[in-house]
Design a protein around this motif. Structure first.
Motif, PDB file in Angstrom:
ATOM      1  N   GLU A   1       6.204  11.507  -2.379  1.00 20.23           N
ATOM      2  CA  GLU A   1       7.608  11.265  -2.732  1.00 20.23           C
ATOM      3  C   GLU A   1       8.555  11.954  -1.746  1.00 20.23           C
ATOM      4  OE1 GLU A   1       8.867   9.304  -4.849  1.00 20.23           O
ATOM      5  OE2 GLU A   1       7.336   8.863  -6.360  1.00 20.23           O
ATOM      6  N   LYS A   2       8.178  13.148  -1.295  1.00 17.20           N
ATOM      7  CA  LYS A   2       9.030  13.906  -0.383  1.00 17.20           C
ATOM      8  C   LYS A   2       8.941  13.381   1.044  1.00 17.20           C
ATOM      9  CE  LYS A   2       8.689  18.150  -3.124  1.00 17.20           C
ATOM     10  NZ  LYS A   2       8.157  19.527  -3.188  1.00 17.20           N
ATOM     11  N   GLY A   3       7.781  12.811   1.386  1.00 19.19           N
ATOM     12  CA  GLY A   3       7.582  12.290   2.737  1.00 19.19           C
ATOM     13  C   GLY A   3       6.600  13.120   3.523  1.00 19.19           C
ATOM     14  N   ILE A   4       5.465  12.519   3.876  1.00 17.86           N
ATOM     15  CA  ILE A   4       4.432  13.199   4.658  1.00 17.86           C
ATOM     16  C   ILE A   4       3.922  12.269   5.752  1.00 17.86           C
ATOM     17  CG2 ILE A   4       3.669  14.724   2.782  1.00 17.86           C
ATOM     18  CD1 ILE A   4       1.373  12.784   2.232  1.00 17.86           C
ATOM     19  N   SER A   5       3.079  12.806   6.630  1.00 17.64           N
ATOM     20  CA  SER A   5       2.458  12.006   7.683  1.00 17.64           C
ATOM     21  C   SER A   5       1.067  11.577   7.227  1.00 17.64           C
ATOM     22  CB  SER A   5       2.364  12.812   8.981  1.00 17.64           C
ATOM     23  OG  SER A   5       1.653  14.018   8.773  1.00 17.64           O
ATOM     24  N   VAL A   6       0.782  10.291   7.383  1.00 13.75           N
ATOM     25  CA  VAL A   6      -0.452   9.701   6.853  1.00 13.75           C
ATOM     26  C   VAL A   6      -1.135   8.896   7.944  1.00 13.75           C
ATOM     27  CG1 VAL A   6      -1.427   8.185   5.082  1.00 13.75           C
ATOM     28  CG2 VAL A   6       0.657   9.495   4.588  1.00 13.75           C
TER      29      VAL A   6
ATOM     30  N   THR B   1      -2.016   0.795   4.096  1.00 16.40           N
ATOM     31  CA  THR B   1      -0.907   1.373   4.861  1.00 16.40           C
ATOM     32  C   THR B   1       0.406   0.703   4.484  1.00 16.40           C
ATOM     33  OG1 THR B   1      -2.228   2.111   6.758  1.00 16.40           O
ATOM     34  CG2 THR B   1       0.073   1.574   7.176  1.00 16.40           C
ATOM     35  N   LYS B   2       0.391  -0.610   4.419  1.00 17.68           N
ATOM     36  CA  LYS B   2       1.619  -1.339   4.049  1.00 17.68           C
ATOM     37  C   LYS B   2       2.078  -0.949   2.647  1.00 17.68           C
ATOM     38  CE  LYS B   2       3.579  -5.902   3.184  1.00 17.68           C
ATOM     39  NZ  LYS B   2       3.346  -7.359   3.156  1.00 17.68           N
ATOM     40  N   THR B   3       1.135  -0.845   1.715  1.00 20.44           N
ATOM     41  CA  THR B   3       1.481  -0.506   0.347  1.00 20.44           C
ATOM     42  C   THR B   3       2.145   0.862   0.275  1.00 20.44           C
ATOM     43  OG1 THR B   3      -0.382  -1.821  -0.475  1.00 20.44           O
ATOM     44  CG2 THR B   3       0.583  -0.234  -1.988  1.00 20.44           C
ATOM     45  N   LEU B   4       1.554   1.850   0.961  1.00 16.80           N
ATOM     46  CA  LEU B   4       2.130   3.195   0.967  1.00 16.80           C
ATOM     47  C   LEU B   4       3.476   3.221   1.683  1.00 16.80           C
ATOM     48  CD1 LEU B   4      -0.601   5.926   1.612  1.00 16.80           C
ATOM     49  CD2 LEU B   4       0.826   5.605  -0.393  1.00 16.80           C
ATOM     50  N   ALA B   5       3.533   2.548   2.827  1.00 13.48           N
ATOM     51  CA  ALA B   5       4.765   2.556   3.623  1.00 13.48           C
ATOM     52  C   ALA B   5       5.926   1.934   2.864  1.00 13.48           C
ATOM     53  CB  ALA B   5       4.538   1.825   4.938  1.00 13.48           C
ATOM     54  N   THR B   6       5.639   0.920   2.066  1.00 13.80           N
ATOM     55  CA  THR B   6       6.684   0.258   1.281  1.00 13.80           C
ATOM     56  C   THR B   6       7.085   1.095   0.076  1.00 13.80           C
ATOM     57  OG1 THR B   6       5.781  -1.896   1.964  1.00 13.80           O
ATOM     58  CG2 THR B   6       7.279  -1.877   0.087  1.00 13.80           C
ATOM     59  N   ARG B   7       6.088   1.667  -0.581  1.00 12.09           N
ATOM     60  CA  ARG B   7       6.357   2.472  -1.781  1.00 12.09           C
ATOM     61  C   ARG B   7       7.006   3.811  -1.446  1.00 12.09           C
ATOM     62  NH1 ARG B   7       7.710   5.250  -5.113  1.00 12.09           N
ATOM     63  NH2 ARG B   7       6.886   5.674  -7.203  1.00 12.09           N
ATOM     64  N   TYR B   8       6.629   4.378  -0.299  1.00 18.06           N
ATOM     65  CA  TYR B   8       7.145   5.685   0.107  1.00 18.06           C
ATOM     66  C   TYR B   8       7.733   5.584   1.515  1.00 18.06           C
ATOM     67  CZ  TYR B   8       4.182   7.157  -3.782  1.00 18.06           C
ATOM     68  OH  TYR B   8       3.593   7.287  -5.018  1.00 18.06           O
ATOM     69  N   PRO B   9       8.924   4.997   1.649  1.00 18.47           N
ATOM     70  CA  PRO B   9       9.507   4.770   2.976  1.00 18.47           C
ATOM     71  C   PRO B   9       9.813   6.056   3.738  1.00 18.47           C
ATOM     72  CG  PRO B   9      11.102   4.315   1.240  1.00 18.47           C
ATOM     73  CD  PRO B   9       9.788   4.502   0.570  1.00 18.47           C
ATOM     74  N   GLN B  10       9.834   7.177   3.042  1.00 13.80           N
ATOM     75  CA  GLN B  10      10.094   8.447   3.696  1.00 13.80           C
ATOM     76  C   GLN B  10       8.856   9.004   4.404  1.00 13.80           C
ATOM     77  OE1 GLN B  10       9.970   7.608   0.575  1.00 13.80           O
ATOM     78  NE2 GLN B  10       9.544   9.300  -0.826  1.00 13.80           N
ATOM     79  N   CYS B  11       7.694   8.376   4.192  1.00  6.33           N
ATOM     80  CA  CYS B  11       6.460   8.793   4.855  1.00  6.33           C
ATOM     81  C   CYS B  11       6.336   8.113   6.223  1.00  6.33           C
ATOM     82  CB  CYS B  11       5.237   8.439   4.007  1.00  6.33           C
ATOM     83  SG  CYS B  11       5.064   9.411   2.489  1.00  6.33           S
ATOM     84  N   LYS B  12       5.630   8.766   7.141  1.00  5.44           N
ATOM     85  CA  LYS B  12       5.302   8.208   8.444  1.00  5.44           C
ATOM     86  C   LYS B  12       3.808   7.914   8.457  1.00  5.44           C
ATOM     87  CE  LYS B  12       9.455   8.746  10.181  1.00  5.44           C
ATOM     88  NZ  LYS B  12      10.311   7.563  10.506  1.00  5.44           N
ATOM     89  N   LEU B  13       3.451   6.690   8.824  1.00  6.35           N
ATOM     90  CA  LEU B  13       2.054   6.277   8.746  1.00  6.35           C
ATOM     91  C   LEU B  13       1.538   5.766  10.082  1.00  6.35           C
ATOM     92  CD1 LEU B  13       3.574   5.170   5.852  1.00  6.35           C
ATOM     93  CD2 LEU B  13       1.145   5.052   5.278  1.00  6.35           C
ATOM     94  N   LEU B  14       0.294   6.108  10.372  1.00 10.03           N
ATOM     95  CA  LEU B  14      -0.425   5.599  11.543  1.00 10.03           C
ATOM     96  C   LEU B  14      -1.667   4.870  11.046  1.00 10.03           C
ATOM     97  CD1 LEU B  14      -1.001   5.433  14.624  1.00 10.03           C
ATOM     98  CD2 LEU B  14      -2.257   7.601  14.380  1.00 10.03           C
TER      99      LEU B  14
ATOM    100  N   PHE C   1      -1.613  15.369  10.630  1.00  5.99           N
ATOM    101  CA  PHE C   1      -1.458  14.576   9.413  1.00  5.99           C
ATOM    102  C   PHE C   1      -1.656  15.396   8.145  1.00  5.99           C
ATOM    103  CE2 PHE C   1      -2.813  11.709  12.799  1.00  5.99           C
ATOM    104  CZ  PHE C   1      -1.791  10.777  12.763  1.00  5.99           C
ATOM    105  N   ASP C   2      -0.853  15.037   7.138  1.00  8.49           N
ATOM    106  CA  ASP C   2      -1.001  15.637   5.805  1.00  8.49           C
ATOM    107  C   ASP C   2      -2.071  14.928   4.996  1.00  8.49           C
ATOM    108  OD1 ASP C   2       1.439  17.523   5.716  1.00  8.49           O
ATOM    109  OD2 ASP C   2       2.310  15.607   6.348  1.00  8.49           O
TER     110      ASP C   2
END
Length: 354
Positions: free
Chosen positions: A172-177, A188-201, A241-242
């Motif tokens: 919820e706060k935003g982490i790197s994934v 990745t898409k599901t997380l990125a959409t649900r938690y836009p404050q996260c950065k995903l690779l 990454f977190d």
């Protein structure tokens, strides 16, 4: 078991095997769905010509396929007014058509997918034969696996899997994934959409998969894609990454110990790995006692795909689909300080803390 009983058993297995191929054709071609739209009762039963016309298929092929499905008890049939008619019963539709979380009939496509390399695998058995097969030579199987990953489209699945409240709070706060072995990158898409404050690779060793991931994640500014072997990730990713995610990958890789070490290296102190795999046991006896039919299927699938594509490499582990949850847990505990099972009602998921 008497000889006659055993012979009947084998004949039944053979008949069911061919019926499985018919089910696979029915799902891949949309034949079950097509028939269900036309006829869900004896009163609305249709001819093969009607079904063929509605789907713009050749009637002769429809007739041969549907007769096999009718005699296997998959579809309903009766001769009405001198004409063969067919229909789907309403109670069969959840099994035949499925949805985003239920893929029963569609799983028949696994047989189609692995059987395309049966002859190549047979050549690997002799001591002087090749060690294994190439993972990129199973296009039908990969097509199925990518479509199966639609279950991850549902944001609700995220909360079922990520039941750890601390991790959910971090998201919820935003982490790197990072997702390892992302395929089409639907998680990745599901997380990125649900938690836009996260950065995903999203990473995969296969460039073709990254092309699919590019389509999946189009328009998501918080997602980066990279062709990468996580065993040898570049040093710029050290402790970056977190959270790392890896779904249905571990048992397929040739060097699993290097993979886990590589993931551990790119996680921050206190970072987590969420790993999913098949919930089989190391022991065939334990698998036989729990569900002999299901795990027997996994062993056979593995002998045609999972094991030979991993064993192919020099010193490749060849763990196979039934490597076993006990093995996975030991290997993870060798590297991570805390390892526990989560989301037990969905499957085998480990949440590991560095």
């Amino acid at each position: 078991m008497a000889e006659t009983e055993y012979t009947n058993k084998v004949n039944g297995i053979l008949a069911n095997g061919f019926a499985c191929l018919g089910i696979s054709m029915g799902t891949r071609l949309g034949l079950f769905e097509g028939l269900s739209k036309l006829a869900q009762s004896k009163e609305t039963a249709v001819s093969t010509q009607t079904l063929a016309d509605s789907m713009k298929f050749k009637e002769r092929y429809i007739r041969e396929w549907i007769n096999g499905m009718a005699l296997a008890g998959i579809l309903s049939h009766e001769e009405i007014d001198g004409e063969d008619r067919y229909w789907t019963e309403p109670h069969t539709l959840p099994t035949l058509l499925g949805d985003d979380t239920t893929w029963i009939a569609q799983s028949a496509e696994l047989l189609t997918g692995v059987a395309e390399k049966q002859v190549a695998v047979e050549k690997c058995f002799p001591a002087d034969g090749p060690r294994g097969t190439n993972v990129d030579e199973y296009p039908v199987l990969h097509e199925f696996l990518l479509r199966r990953s639609v279950m991850w489209k549902s944001p609700g699945i995220i909360h079922k899997v990520f039941e750890d409240e601390v991790l959910l709070s971090k998201l919820e706060k935003g982490i790197s994934v990072v997702e390892v072995g992302c395929g089409a990158a639907i998680p990745t898409k599901t997380l990125a959409t649900r938690y836009p404050q996260c950065k995903l690779l999203a990473t995969d060793i296969c460039a073709d998969n990254l092309e699919r991931a590019k389509t999946t994640c189009q328009g998501l500014e918080n997602v980066e894609l990279r062709v990468m072997d996580a065993c040898n990730a570049s040093s710029d990713l050290n402790e970056k990454f977190d959270l790392a995610m890896m779904f249905d990958v571990y048992h397929d890789v040739p060097y699993p110990d290097k993979l886990i070490a590589g993931i551990h290296r790119i996680l921050k102190p206190g970072g987590m790995l969420l790993m999913n795999d098949i919930g089989a046991h190391e022991s065939i006896t334990a698998n036989k006692e729990e569900n002999a039919a299901m795990f027997g299927m996994y062993y056979t699938i593995s002998s045609l795909y999972c094991m030979p594509t991993s064993y192919k490499y020099p010193d490749g582990a060849g763990i196979g689909a039934c490597g076993g949850m006990e093995l996975y847990e030991r290997k993870l505990k060798d590297v991570f300080t805390d390892v526990r099972k989560v989301a037990k009602d969905i499957g085998l998921f480990f949440l590991c803390t560095k």
